[in-house]
Write an enzyme that holds these catalytic residues in place. Sequence first.
Site: not given
Length: 210
Positions: A70, A86-88
Amino acid sequence: MSEPDPATLWIADQPLVLASTSRTRRNLLEAAGIAVETRQPGVDERAIEEPFSSSGAPIEDLASLLAREKALAVSRREPGRLVLGADQTLECDGRQFHKPVDIAAARNQLAALSGKTHHLHSAAALARDGEVVFEVVSTADLDVRPLEEAFVTRYVEVVGDSVLSSVGGYQVEGAGVQLFSRINGDHFTILGLPLLPVLAFLREEGCLAS
């Protein structure tokens, strides 16, 4: 660099670019005194996940990969700008969970997490001119108390469509906190952004007053 403006903690020439349309992440950054602009990353997350899933790599590595992709995608379109991706990911018993697609899926997911410990892996990556300059991943462990079917149904009715907006089907800053018997981890990690190490990097870069 000129003297920091006493009215703001953000002292970089341009705002940070957030490669996300997540209101939660933007709110976290702005509340910390960071000037933010948002961009849609435009990456196909499922296409990235498909080869990863068969690789046998740890699920937390997927959060890092998505955060990097991203950040890189937007940084290539924004020359010279510092871009945050960001990612989760959520893991329980070795299984990866995604955001529920509808209310029925949310109920099934909460039932699957009932009485178990799951792990939230939150990753962040900062990129400039198509190169990653910083990345971090942080994990929080959450114990879901045993949930009766009637409670799950009532909870979903109370929180409404917000149950579809997070990978776990909950927001711990709201009614979702009632799902848990124990939470072990950084609050910002649970919300989807390991904020403290990101802030430390931004200070080192001279973007934030130190």
